[in-house]
Design a protein around this motif. Structure first.
Motif, PDB file in Angstrom:
ATOM      1  N   VAL A  29     -10.241 -35.690 -51.179  1.00 24.54           N
ATOM      2  CA  VAL A  29      -9.547 -36.825 -52.181  1.00 24.54           C
ATOM      3  C   VAL A  29      -8.341 -37.020 -51.791  1.00 24.54           C
ATOM      4  O   VAL A  29      -7.534 -36.131 -51.716  1.00 24.54           O
ATOM      5  CB  VAL A  29      -9.882 -36.303 -53.461  1.00 24.54           C
ATOM      6  CG1 VAL A  29      -9.491 -37.221 -54.520  1.00 24.54           C
ATOM      7  CG2 VAL A  29     -11.261 -35.951 -53.805  1.00 24.54           C
ATOM      8  N   GLU A  30      -7.874 -38.252 -51.545  1.00 19.74           N
ATOM      9  CA  GLU A  30      -6.784 -38.603 -51.157  1.00 19.74           C
ATOM     10  C   GLU A  30      -6.012 -39.260 -52.145  1.00 19.74           C
ATOM     11  O   GLU A  30      -6.526 -40.434 -52.823  1.00 19.74           O
ATOM     12  CB  GLU A  30      -6.628 -39.687 -49.663  1.00 19.74           C
ATOM     13  CG  GLU A  30      -6.909 -38.726 -48.274  1.00 19.74           C
ATOM     14  CD  GLU A  30      -6.420 -39.674 -47.400  1.00 19.74           C
ATOM     15  OE1 GLU A  30      -5.716 -40.636 -47.448  1.00 19.74           O
ATOM     16  OE2 GLU A  30      -6.534 -39.142 -46.105  1.00 19.74           O
ATOM     17  N   LEU A  31      -4.853 -38.852 -52.707  1.00 14.22           N
ATOM     18  CA  LEU A  31      -4.112 -39.503 -53.750  1.00 14.22           C
ATOM     19  C   LEU A  31      -2.843 -39.966 -53.056  1.00 14.22           C
ATOM     20  O   LEU A  31      -1.844 -39.494 -52.390  1.00 14.22           O
ATOM     21  CB  LEU A  31      -3.702 -38.391 -54.670  1.00 14.22           C
ATOM     22  CG  LEU A  31      -2.721 -38.617 -55.586  1.00 14.22           C
ATOM     23  CD1 LEU A  31      -2.968 -39.822 -56.510  1.00 14.22           C
ATOM     24  CD2 LEU A  31      -2.039 -37.330 -56.607  1.00 14.22           C
ATOM     25  N   LEU A  32      -2.844 -41.277 -53.256  1.00 18.33           N
ATOM     26  CA  LEU A  32      -1.909 -42.148 -52.624  1.00 18.33           C
ATOM     27  C   LEU A  32      -0.949 -42.852 -53.707  1.00 18.33           C
ATOM     28  O   LEU A  32      -1.385 -43.512 -54.455  1.00 18.33           O
ATOM     29  CB  LEU A  32      -2.138 -43.385 -51.739  1.00 18.33           C
ATOM     30  CG  LEU A  32      -2.942 -42.939 -50.432  1.00 18.33           C
ATOM     31  CD1 LEU A  32      -3.355 -43.999 -49.900  1.00 18.33           C
ATOM     32  CD2 LEU A  32      -2.528 -41.736 -49.712  1.00 18.33           C
ATOM     33  N   ALA A  60       0.136 -38.126 -50.824  1.00 16.16           N
ATOM     34  CA  ALA A  60       1.403 -38.539 -50.189  1.00 16.16           C
ATOM     35  C   ALA A  60       1.639 -39.841 -50.711  1.00 16.16           C
ATOM     36  O   ALA A  60       0.948 -40.578 -51.312  1.00 16.16           O
ATOM     37  CB  ALA A  60       0.981 -38.973 -48.689  1.00 16.16           C
ATOM     38  N   MET A  61       2.991 -40.260 -50.474  1.00 15.02           N
ATOM     39  CA  MET A  61       3.779 -41.593 -50.909  1.00 15.02           C
ATOM     40  C   MET A  61       2.856 -42.773 -49.895  1.00 15.02           C
ATOM     41  O   MET A  61       3.129 -42.579 -48.817  1.00 15.02           O
ATOM     42  CB  MET A  61       4.891 -41.501 -51.151  1.00 15.02           C
ATOM     43  CG  MET A  61       5.616 -40.783 -52.186  1.00 15.02           C
ATOM     44  SD  MET A  61       4.972 -41.414 -53.801  1.00 15.02           S
ATOM     45  CE  MET A  61       5.848 -40.317 -55.019  1.00 15.02           C
ATOM     46  N   ASP A  62       2.602 -43.692 -50.295  1.00 14.23           N
ATOM     47  CA  ASP A  62       2.304 -44.984 -49.684  1.00 14.23           C
ATOM     48  C   ASP A  62       2.834 -46.185 -50.378  1.00 14.23           C
ATOM     49  O   ASP A  62       2.370 -46.705 -51.243  1.00 14.23           O
ATOM     50  CB  ASP A  62       0.564 -45.042 -49.629  1.00 14.23           C
ATOM     51  CG  ASP A  62       0.296 -46.323 -48.908  1.00 14.23           C
ATOM     52  OD1 ASP A  62       0.934 -46.926 -47.958  1.00 14.23           O
ATOM     53  OD2 ASP A  62      -0.931 -46.517 -48.957  1.00 14.23           O
ATOM     54  N   VAL A  80      -0.838 -43.785 -43.301  1.00 14.83           N
ATOM     55  CA  VAL A  80      -0.533 -42.696 -44.271  1.00 14.83           C
ATOM     56  C   VAL A  80      -2.100 -41.937 -44.416  1.00 14.83           C
ATOM     57  O   VAL A  80      -2.138 -40.898 -44.384  1.00 14.83           O
ATOM     58  CB  VAL A  80       0.002 -43.278 -45.504  1.00 14.83           C
ATOM     59  CG1 VAL A  80       0.080 -42.165 -46.723  1.00 14.83           C
ATOM     60  CG2 VAL A  80       1.155 -43.854 -45.383  1.00 14.83           C
ATOM     61  N   ILE A  81      -3.021 -42.849 -44.363  1.00 15.06           N
ATOM     62  CA  ILE A  81      -4.443 -42.381 -44.840  1.00 15.06           C
ATOM     63  C   ILE A  81      -4.821 -41.378 -43.740  1.00 15.06           C
ATOM     64  O   ILE A  81      -5.197 -40.469 -43.894  1.00 15.06           O
ATOM     65  CB  ILE A  81      -5.475 -43.563 -45.057  1.00 15.06           C
ATOM     66  CG1 ILE A  81      -5.056 -44.076 -46.082  1.00 15.06           C
ATOM     67  CG2 ILE A  81      -6.728 -42.930 -44.747  1.00 15.06           C
ATOM     68  CD1 ILE A  81      -5.866 -45.534 -46.602  1.00 15.06           C
ATOM     69  N   SER A  82      -4.603 -41.809 -42.341  1.00  9.75           N
ATOM     70  CA  SER A  82      -5.256 -41.206 -41.251  1.00  9.75           C
ATOM     71  C   SER A  82      -4.341 -39.786 -41.087  1.00  9.75           C
ATOM     72  O   SER A  82      -4.960 -38.713 -40.999  1.00  9.75           O
ATOM     73  CB  SER A  82      -4.874 -41.958 -39.948  1.00  9.75           C
ATOM     74  OG  SER A  82      -5.545 -42.887 -39.915  1.00  9.75           O
ATOM     75  N   GLU A  83      -2.999 -39.921 -41.410  1.00  8.83           N
ATOM     76  CA  GLU A  83      -2.161 -38.667 -41.316  1.00  8.83           C
ATOM     77  C   GLU A  83      -2.608 -37.324 -42.603  1.00  8.83           C
ATOM     78  O   GLU A  83      -2.668 -36.363 -42.061  1.00  8.83           O
ATOM     79  CB  GLU A  83      -0.813 -38.767 -41.553  1.00  8.83           C
ATOM     80  CG  GLU A  83      -0.048 -39.767 -40.633  1.00  8.83           C
ATOM     81  CD  GLU A  83       1.238 -40.000 -40.632  1.00  8.83           C
ATOM     82  OE1 GLU A  83       1.681 -39.753 -42.055  1.00  8.83           O
ATOM     83  OE2 GLU A  83       2.141 -40.393 -39.822  1.00  8.83           O
ATOM     84  N   LEU A  84      -3.215 -37.794 -43.483  1.00  9.19           N
ATOM     85  CA  LEU A  84      -3.803 -37.056 -44.489  1.00  9.19           C
ATOM     86  C   LEU A  84      -5.329 -36.564 -44.135  1.00  9.19           C
ATOM     87  O   LEU A  84      -5.476 -35.107 -44.561  1.00  9.19           O
ATOM     88  CB  LEU A  84      -3.658 -37.615 -45.826  1.00  9.19           C
ATOM     89  CG  LEU A  84      -2.553 -37.888 -46.508  1.00  9.19           C
ATOM     90  CD1 LEU A  84      -2.697 -38.750 -47.763  1.00  9.19           C
ATOM     91  CD2 LEU A  84      -1.414 -36.699 -46.830  1.00  9.19           C
ATOM     92  N   LEU A  85      -5.861 -36.919 -43.331  1.00  6.47           N
ATOM     93  CA  LEU A  85      -7.254 -36.688 -42.937  1.00  6.47           C
ATOM     94  C   LEU A  85      -7.294 -35.253 -42.367  1.00  6.47           C
ATOM     95  O   LEU A  85      -6.763 -35.073 -41.252  1.00  6.47           O
ATOM     96  CB  LEU A  85      -7.897 -37.584 -42.184  1.00  6.47           C
ATOM     97  CG  LEU A  85      -8.287 -38.941 -43.114  1.00  6.47           C
ATOM     98  CD1 LEU A  85      -8.715 -40.028 -42.054  1.00  6.47           C
ATOM     99  CD2 LEU A  85      -9.293 -38.638 -44.312  1.00  6.47           C
ATOM    100  N   PRO A  86      -8.103 -34.280 -42.670  1.00  7.30           N
ATOM    101  CA  PRO A  86      -8.241 -32.918 -41.889  1.00  7.30           C
ATOM    102  C   PRO A  86      -9.150 -33.129 -40.887  1.00  7.30           C
ATOM    103  O   PRO A  86      -9.181 -32.016 -39.845  1.00  7.30           O
ATOM    104  CB  PRO A  86      -9.001 -31.999 -42.884  1.00  7.30           C
ATOM    105  CG  PRO A  86      -9.823 -33.065 -43.721  1.00  7.30           C
ATOM    106  CD  PRO A  86      -8.982 -34.158 -43.924  1.00  7.30           C
TER     107      PRO A  86
END
Length: 335
Positions: A29-32, A60-62, A80-86
């Motif tokens: 779950v990504e929270l931007l 993360a902040m977006d 931002v989305i890609s950097e957060l993905l495991p």
């Protein structure tokens, strides 16, 4: 992958995440968030983690523009989305149509959940301007964080409990009773044994615990409390001596939206647990002094129960709903 602002987190988000958890072995779950938003990012992340402990929550902040028709805006968001993905994404779960483009960019399958929000007709856009109307759609930790507290306090036999209960009924919410009175009835050595400083730490812990538990289930975003940490520091002063710094710090960090001090002009009633009328007026004056020194708005009410209730209602009207007001999102600001 489930993506969102969760501003605030609501029942529609819960349904979306649960759908992903049912269908997938692992869910991220990504929270931007954005700097313009008034609910801290980490607060929202903790809501998500509490309600969905088996999901992997990242935040993360977006600050990129919100324009789903602009490929350049998409490119900024994807950084931002890609950097957060495991790792690689197999499926993107969303209710809104942006999920199709997000899935395409990630080489994943789009799973649309409850299109048009038929089963969960709620959105952050609807919740933000009217918390009360959508209160039932908010999970318990969200309600707890957004609930405002009004504290009724005063010296012994000044009608604090009566007013607190009447005020809670008038507001259509719950009232948290005074843990200190309960402790006085069960404490080792009985009511008249010498008091210890650590007993007031216990009282504060339990009082806040009662408040926190009740905030999670109030029917409206307001809670009435019959005493609080600040009042407890004064009783420490009365029974033990100068209040230790750590209790004063807890009081300062746990302020409500308003204090209501009940007047000491009414007849004193001895119920077998009170010091006596000879100290009531002195304690009342100490309450006035301490309230005047702190930043929270306060009022002293006198007269009949109805007169006190009416004065309290008038005092609270311009105050309630200010501290928990949620500001507009980045999208609503047109950025």
């Amino acid at each position: 992958l489930v993506l969102g602002k969760f501003y605030p987190f609501h029942a529609g988000h819960q349904a979306l995440i649960r759908a992903a958890l049912r269908a997938c072995d692992r869910v991220t779950v990504e929270l931007l968030g954005s700097q313009v938003e008034t609910i801290p990012l980490e607060v929202r992340a903790e809501w998500l983690r509490e309600e969905h402990p088996t999901a992997h929550v990242v935040a993360a902040m977006d600050e990129a523009r919100v324009d789903f028709d602009d490929p350049a805006a998409w490119d900024e968001h994807m950084v931002v989305i890609s950097e957060l993905l495991p790792g690689p994404v197999d499926a993107v779960f969303s209710s809104d149509a942006y999920g199709e483009e997000l899935a395409r960019r990630l080489g994943a399958t789009w799973v649309q959940v409850d299109p048009g929000r038929v089963f969960n007709p709620v959105s952050g856009t609807a919740v933000r301007p009217d918390l009360t109307e959508h209160w039932a759609e908010l999970p318990a930790p969200v309600r707890a964080w957004l609930t405002e507290r009004v504290v009724v306090l005063g010296a012994e036999s000044t009608g604090t409990t009566t007013l607190a209960e009447k005020l809670a009924a008038d507001l259509g919410t719950h009232c948290v009773p005074e843990y200190g009175r309960f402790w006085s009835e069960i404490r080792p050595g009985g009511l008249f044994a010498p008091w210890r400083s650590d007993e007031f730490d216990l009282i504060v812990d339990r009082q806040i615990g009662w408040e926190d538990a009740t905030r999670r289930r109030v029917p409206k975003p307001v809670l009435v409390c019959d005493t609080d940490v600040l009042a407890t520091t004064l009783w420490h002063e009365r029974y033990v001596g100068p209040t230790p710094d750590h209790l004063l710090e807890r009081a300062a960090a746990h302020g409500p939206v308003a204090y209501v001090l009940t007047g000491d002009e009414i007849p004193f009633v001895q119920d077998g647990m009170r010091d006596g009328e000879h100290v009531r007026h002195r304690m009342q004056e100490r309450f006035r002094e301490v309230l005047a020194e702190q930043p929270v708005p306060w009022i002293e009410v006198r007269g009949s129960v109805q007169e006190r209730l009416t004065a309290t209602q008038e005092f609270l009207e311009p105050l309630l709903g200010l501290s928990n007001r949620i500001g507009p999102s980045l999208e609503e600001l047109g950025r």
